[in-house]
Write a protein that holds these residues in place. Structure first.
Motif, PDB file in Angstrom:
ATOM      1  N   SER A 100      -0.678 -63.240 -20.643  1.00  0.00           N
ATOM      2  CA  SER A 100      -1.910 -63.345 -19.870  1.00  0.00           C
ATOM      3  C   SER A 100      -2.636 -64.652 -20.177  1.00  0.00           C
ATOM      4  CB  SER A 100      -2.825 -62.149 -20.172  1.00  0.00           C
ATOM      5  OG  SER A 100      -4.046 -62.253 -19.473  1.00  0.00           O
ATOM      6  N   LEU A 101      -2.634 -65.041 -21.432  1.00  0.00           N
ATOM      7  CA  LEU A 101      -3.296 -66.277 -21.846  1.00  0.00           C
ATOM      8  C   LEU A 101      -2.684 -67.486 -21.145  1.00  0.00           C
ATOM      9  CD1 LEU A 101      -5.534 -67.201 -23.819  1.00  0.00           C
ATOM     10  CD2 LEU A 101      -3.747 -67.572 -25.516  1.00  0.00           C
ATOM     11  N   MET A 102      -1.375 -67.415 -20.891  1.00  0.00           N
ATOM     12  CA  MET A 102      -0.687 -68.509 -20.214  1.00  0.00           C
ATOM     13  C   MET A 102      -0.523 -68.235 -18.718  1.00  0.00           C
ATOM     14  SD  MET A 102      -0.061 -70.917 -22.380  1.00  0.00           S
ATOM     15  CE  MET A 102       1.307 -71.914 -21.789  1.00  0.00           C
ATOM     16  N   GLN A 103      -1.279 -67.248 -18.218  1.00  0.00           N
ATOM     17  CA  GLN A 103      -1.263 -66.888 -16.796  1.00  0.00           C
ATOM     18  C   GLN A 103       0.149 -66.565 -16.298  1.00  0.00           C
ATOM     19  OE1 GLN A 103      -3.450 -69.794 -14.492  1.00  0.00           O
ATOM     20  NE2 GLN A 103      -5.279 -69.583 -15.751  1.00  0.00           N
ATOM     21  N   MET A 104       0.892 -65.839 -17.132  1.00  0.00           N
ATOM     22  CA  MET A 104       2.258 -65.443 -16.791  1.00  0.00           C
ATOM     23  C   MET A 104       2.424 -63.927 -16.801  1.00  0.00           C
ATOM     24  SD  MET A 104       4.442 -67.986 -16.179  1.00  0.00           S
ATOM     25  CE  MET A 104       6.069 -67.411 -16.698  1.00  0.00           C
ATOM     26  N   GLU A 105       1.351 -63.177 -16.989  1.00  0.00           N
ATOM     27  CA  GLU A 105       1.481 -61.723 -17.121  1.00  0.00           C
ATOM     28  C   GLU A 105       2.037 -61.095 -15.846  1.00  0.00           C
ATOM     29  OE1 GLU A 105      -1.093 -57.854 -18.671  1.00  0.00           O
ATOM     30  OE2 GLU A 105      -2.123 -59.608 -17.867  1.00  0.00           O
ATOM     31  N   HIS A 106       1.723 -61.680 -14.690  1.00  0.00           N
ATOM     32  CA  HIS A 106       2.194 -61.116 -13.424  1.00  0.00           C
ATOM     33  C   HIS A 106       3.709 -61.240 -13.276  1.00  0.00           C
ATOM     34  CE1 HIS A 106       1.845 -65.398 -12.638  1.00  0.00           C
ATOM     35  NE2 HIS A 106       2.574 -65.252 -11.542  1.00  0.00           N
ATOM     36  N   MET A 107       4.357 -62.025 -14.146  1.00  0.00           N
ATOM     37  CA  MET A 107       5.806 -62.195 -14.086  1.00  0.00           C
ATOM     38  C   MET A 107       6.504 -61.481 -15.240  1.00  0.00           C
ATOM     39  SD  MET A 107       6.220 -66.078 -12.656  1.00  0.00           S
ATOM     40  CE  MET A 107       7.656 -65.588 -11.703  1.00  0.00           C
ATOM     41  N   ALA A 108       5.801 -60.588 -15.912  1.00  0.00           N
ATOM     42  CA  ALA A 108       6.348 -59.920 -17.092  1.00  0.00           C
ATOM     43  C   ALA A 108       7.660 -59.202 -16.812  1.00  0.00           C
ATOM     44  CB  ALA A 108       5.321 -58.933 -17.660  1.00  0.00           C
ATOM     45  N   ASP A 109       7.816 -58.653 -15.612  1.00  0.00           N
ATOM     46  CA  ASP A 109       9.021 -57.872 -15.288  1.00  0.00           C
ATOM     47  C   ASP A 109      10.062 -58.678 -14.512  1.00  0.00           C
ATOM     48  OD1 ASP A 109       7.979 -55.576 -16.530  1.00  0.00           O
ATOM     49  OD2 ASP A 109       6.796 -55.112 -14.737  1.00  0.00           O
ATOM     50  N   THR A 110       9.843 -59.982 -14.403  1.00  0.00           N
ATOM     51  CA  THR A 110      10.796 -60.860 -13.718  1.00  0.00           C
ATOM     52  C   THR A 110      11.899 -61.285 -14.684  1.00  0.00           C
ATOM     53  OG1 THR A 110       9.021 -61.726 -12.313  1.00  0.00           O
ATOM     54  CG2 THR A 110      11.043 -63.038 -12.452  1.00  0.00           C
ATOM     55  N   ARG A 111      13.137 -61.329 -14.194  1.00  0.00           N
ATOM     56  CA  ARG A 111      14.237 -61.823 -15.025  1.00  0.00           C
ATOM     57  C   ARG A 111      13.998 -63.282 -15.374  1.00  0.00           C
ATOM     58  NH1 ARG A 111      18.398 -62.881 -12.827  1.00  0.00           N
ATOM     59  NH2 ARG A 111      19.952 -62.664 -14.454  1.00  0.00           N
ATOM     60  N   ALA A 112      14.227 -63.634 -16.643  1.00  0.00           N
ATOM     61  CA  ALA A 112      14.008 -65.010 -17.081  1.00  0.00           C
ATOM     62  C   ALA A 112      14.872 -65.991 -16.303  1.00  0.00           C
ATOM     63  CB  ALA A 112      14.284 -65.128 -18.576  1.00  0.00           C
TER      64      ALA A 112
END
Length: 254
Positions: A138-150
């Motif tokens: 969340s701090l890096m504004q990436m929480e919305h992609m938590a369930d996305t494959r790397a």
């Protein structure tokens, strides 16, 4: 204040190639030191030698006074020197959240069997680790992609996730190899905010290689300059801007 990391007289040779020549540096708690230099200067070799991926021909790497120079990369990481890589090191089949959790596994109480069997201590620890991983994303504004494959992320997004995974374990010493590669200006600012908070709030010593000179000048406490495998200059950003040896290394003239 005593140094966290001390590199003394580090030499690395590859079949006759003298890749590092008598390189020394110190890193204090909470200090951000950038390592800069032309391509082929030996910057990544220095990181590899500090983190155990290359065995030094001579010299010492001391973490809190203990020489770790000839330990395995895994053992050095367990002692507290963590690093990122130029080409990334994520598990492409895992989600973003799962990749960050791999950086927290050593902090989880209980074994994998405990988690599978639903033992409360392990499950509570697992929940805490997931919450911490989500907070960092969340701090890096990436929480919305938590369930996305790397493996489905862009190169810049993968870089952010790798940095989050590396800082998740709260290491005392952090080596960042070109952390700004592939990042947008906004993402660079967010990444530098994380780096500054790690150094300022948690006392992490941070050593970084970076070609984005404006980022180095704005974010580093000290800068070490390398050329042809040697340490040629060191100082504050203001001092490095005026150093004749640096101008010679980069421009071919002072």
């Amino acid at each position: 204040m005593s140094n966290l990391l001390e590199v003394e007289g580090l030499d690395v040779r590859f079949a006759g190639l003298h890749a590092l020549r008598d390189v020394s540096l110190t890193l204090a708690p909470g200090q951000i030191m950038a390592v800069i230099g032309p391509n082929g200067a030996g910057k990544t070799t220095l990181f590899n030698a500090i983190s155990g991926y290359v065995r030094p021909s001579s010299g010492q790497v001391r973490l809190r006074g203990h020489d770790v120079a000839r330990l395995s990369p895994h053992a050095i990481a367990e002692h507290g020197i963590r690093r990122t890589f130029q080409n990334g090191g994520l598990f492409p089949a895992l989600t973003v959240l799962e990749n960050v959790l791999t950086g927290l596994h050593a902090q989880t109480e209980g074994s994998l069997v405990d988690v599978i069997l639903g033992r409360s201590r392990a499950l509570a620890s697992e929940r805490a680790m997931i919450a911490k991983a989500r907070d960092l994303l969340s701090l890096m504004q990436m929480e919305h992609m938590a369930d996305t494959r790397a493996g489905d992320l862009s190169g810049g997004q993968q870089r952010i996730v790798e940095i989050v995974r590396t800082v998740a374990s709260d290491p005392p010493v952090l080596l960042l190899d070109e952390p700004a590669v592939g990042l947008s200006p906004l993402a660079r600012d967010q990444m530098m905010d994380i780096i500054n908070r790690m150094a300022g709030e948690k006392g992490v010593g941070i050593l970084l290689i970076e070609h984005a000179v404006e980022l180095v000048m704005a974010g580093a406490d000290r800068i070490m300059v390398m050329a042809a495998g040697q340490h040629i200059a060191e100082g504050t950003p203001a001092e490095i801007r005026e150093d004749r040896a640096v101008l010679e290394a980069y421009l071919g003239h002072a």
